[in-house]
Write a protein that holds these residues in place. Structure first.
Motif, mmCIF file in Angstrom:
data_model
loop_
_atom_site.group_PDB
_atom_site.id
_atom_site.type_symbol
_atom_site.label_atom_id
_atom_site.label_comp_id
_atom_site.label_asym_id
_atom_site.label_seq_id
_atom_site.Cartn_x
_atom_site.Cartn_y
_atom_site.Cartn_z
ATOM 1 N N GLU A 36 -15.591 -58.679 45.851
ATOM 2 C CA GLU A 36 -14.135 -58.787 45.745
ATOM 3 C C GLU A 36 -13.588 -59.841 46.711
ATOM 4 N N PRO A 37 -12.367 -60.302 46.463
ATOM 5 C CA PRO A 37 -11.715 -61.153 47.465
ATOM 6 C C PRO A 37 -11.571 -60.368 48.778
ATOM 7 N N PRO A 38 -11.334 -61.051 49.899
ATOM 8 C CA PRO A 38 -11.178 -60.334 51.169
ATOM 9 C C PRO A 38 -10.144 -59.217 51.032
ATOM 10 N N TYR A 39 -10.541 -58.012 51.456
ATOM 11 C CA TYR A 39 -9.623 -56.880 51.332
ATOM 12 C C TYR A 39 -9.653 -56.041 52.597
ATOM 13 N N SER A 40 -8.731 -55.095 52.643
ATOM 14 C CA SER A 40 -8.592 -54.246 53.817
ATOM 15 C C SER A 40 -9.146 -52.856 53.526
ATOM 16 N N ARG A 41 -10.151 -52.446 54.292
ATOM 17 C CA ARG A 41 -10.680 -51.090 54.120
ATOM 18 C C ARG A 41 -9.611 -50.059 54.469
#
Lengths: 446, 156
Positions: A36-41
């Motif tokens: 995925e594109p950079p994401y926030s856990r």
């Protein structure tokens, strides 16, 4: 100059953007290990609640964001680092060289060595892929056992409860969030969670996890159940997938086990290098590893604590952003230092909001420590302030959200409270007044 | 020319017109509890202190947001919460060392001063000139920033 950033979480993204902000011509490569594109856990609980879609978890919302900044993205997982040749080999065999390297590989959830912990219905809650699996298994009415009531366990609890599952939480410690909350506060959170209909078992662990009906726990009943299943070709509606045995001897039937038993830094690929790894990659306050050209930042590091000076791993979002920025400035030749790592946490457990800052457990009286604790358990309010001399070093609060940021301000500035120390010892709820009184000029115009 | 809020405690009488104007502007109801500017009242000294976000350069809130829900308004310099994007995680409320980003439980989002898009209601409502919105060069913005810097210690 080529900057290679391993990791595309908040640390990697902030570092890449900071680098681009101060270097227009340098090459920047940012590597992530997930598709995925950079994401926030951190946003995953809100995804599980259905408040946002996957896109809502993305760290940057514009598709062309990184391309526009000429930040090249690569998918891969580092396998080996050669600091002499300045190159990283990835698991797919590809290689990237670098002039400056940032290790921002983050951490991974720990699966404790429990028999059955690798069964398919045993999930961690860490990646978007994990979230999809949990969303499909945690349907209304399903029985879910969550192992661990630390910070991550507590933030996913609400999402699970809102999905209508029957939830049991098992925690080794004697209270909820034992590494973030005082005993009284952790006890209040436990009682709150129980009042919301969640079963909480503290002081217990999971001994083993077995497929239901296929083990000694099932006995003859289990054998009959398997026979029924083989004849009918499907599971009866009420059959659970798993039998979980607790250290207390209790056995629980459940459909899903979520392991939230802590995280550990992603450092395997550093084996055999000169980079010092203790719990995490050891860095100084400029995020330097001690190996020329190699920096590390975020969850993967351990850096000196603002108050104690001891190295700590601080796997929190603000720390990731701060360290990513400091490391990037150093990589660009503008060395700066963090004042030190300050642990700060905020937690919303089913509507009860708690925060903790700094050395919330306090300091010994012989080392000039003192503290005050105020609780109204009926109103679900709690406040603890801890001092060293007349300086605030730590705080814990429940049920208080207004202006809580000033607790960070007071601790980080090492504000000498003077006469306000006594005011706060008498009435800790006046901490915002203390902050305003000690920080705001009588008149800015004067 | 960038403008900023100039807060002068010596001119503040504690009338709370600013809090009422702010809450009305932002929520449609007059409710000081929902105001993004606060007046602190130090009874013993007879001192009132208006206090809100300085739109500090460090923008701790913006850096800490995990979902890019706080953005810089280039026209005003304000750091603005995008309510549709905010997931209500509250990390900005503990990251901001000034305590000027606050969680609103009723809407499940955070809120902070956004300078009302360049026409702040608090400044218009203040009858004594304790709150003015004037050119940044004039406001003692540098002095406010100096206080912010002090608070930010050695972060940069």
């Amino acid at each position: 100059m080529k900057h290679l950033i391993l990791g595309n979480g908040p640390t990697g993204v902030v570092a890449a953007e900071t680098l681009r902000g101060v270097t227009s011509a340098d090459e920047i490569v940012m590597v992530g290990s997930e598709p995925e594109p950079p994401y926030s856990r951190m946003a995953i609980p809100y995804l599980l609640e259905g408040n946002i879609d996957e896109r809502g978890t993305y760290l940057r919302k514009t598709d062309s964001h990184f391309g526009d900044l000429s930040i090249r993205q690569k998918q891969g997982r580092a396998r080996a680092l050669d600091t002499a040749q300045r190159r990283v080999t990835f698991e797919d065999g590809s290689v990237e060289t670098y002039d400056r390297l940032l290790i921002a590989t983050g951490s991974h959830p720990v699966r404790p060595p429990i028999p059955g912990v690798d069964l398919p219905q045993v999930q961690t809650c860490w990646t978007l892929e994990d979230a999809r699996a949990i969303a499909s298994l945690a349907s209304p009415g399903s029985r879910v056992l969550q192992l661990g009531a630390g910070f991550i366990g507590c933030i996913i609890m609400e999402a699970l409860a809102k999905r209508g599952v029957e939830l049991t939480v098992v925690e080794m410690g004697d209270r909820m969030v034992p590494r973030m909350m005082t005993p009284k506060a952790g006890g209040m959170i436990k009682r709150w969670v129980e009042e919301q209909g969640i079963r909480v078992v503290t002081g217990a662990g999971v001994q083993r996890i077995d497929p239901a009906g296929a083990n000694s726990a099932g006995g003859i009943g289990g054998m009959i159940k398997s026979v029924v299943q083989s004849v009918t070709g499907n599971k009866p509606a009420d059959s659970a997938a798993l039998t979980v045995t607790l250290s207390t001897g209790d056995k629980l039937e459940c459909d899903l086990v979520i392991v939230a038993a802590g995280v550990a830094p992603n450092v395997d690929f550093l084996a055999g290098t000169a980079i010092e790894v203790n719990k995490g990659v050891v860095v100084n306050l400029a995020m330097e590893t001690g190996v020329d050209g190699v920096y590390a930042a975020g969850d993967v590091t351990e850096a000196p604590d603002l108050l104690t000076g001891e190295n700590i791993v601080s796997a929190i979002q603000p720390n990731a952003a701060d360290q990513g920025r400091i490391a990037a400035l150093g990589m660009a030749g503008r060395k700066v230092e963090l004042p030190g790592v300050l642990p700060i946490n905020v937690l919303d457990t089913l509507g009860l909001i708690s925060v903790s800052f700094g050395q919330w457990w306090g300091e010994k009286p012989e080392d000039d420590g003192s503290g005050v604790e105020l609780a109204d358990e009926g109103l679900w309010r709690y406040l603890s302030l801890q001092f060293k001399g007349d300086v605030l070093i730590g705080a814990t609060a429940i049920g208080r959200t207004d202006q809580v940021g000033v607790l960070r301000g007071l601790i980080q500035n090492r504000t000498s409270l003077g006469r306000w120390k006594k005011v706060l010892m008498d009435n800790p709820t006046r901490f915002v007044d203390a902050y305003i009184a000690t920080s705001q000029p009588v008149s800015i115009a004067s | 020319m960038l403008k900023s809020l100039h807060l002068d405690p010596l001119k503040c009488t504690g009338c709370l017109q600013c809090e009422m104007a702010c809450s009305y502007e932002k929520t449609g109801v007059v409710n000081p509890a929902k105001s993004r500017i606060k007046i602190f009242n130090f009874e013993a000294e007879g001192r009132k202190v208006p206090y809100t976000c300085t739109q500090c350069a460090e923008a701790w809130c913006m850096a800490a947001c995990p979902v890019e829900a706080i953005k810089l308004d280039k026209g005003t310099g304000a750091k603005v919460v995008l309510e549709d994007t905010c997931v209500g995680c509250k990390v900005c409320t503990i990251a901001c060392p000034f305590g000027t980003v606050n969680y609103m439980a009723d809407v499940g989002k955070v809120q902070k001063c956004d300078l009302c898009g360049g026409d702040p209601a608090c400044a218009k409502a203040c009858p004594t000139g304790a709150i003015t919105y004037i050119d940044a060069d004039w406001t003692g913005l540098d002095k406010m920033r100096a206080w912010a810097e002090k608070a930010n210690a050695a972060a940069l």
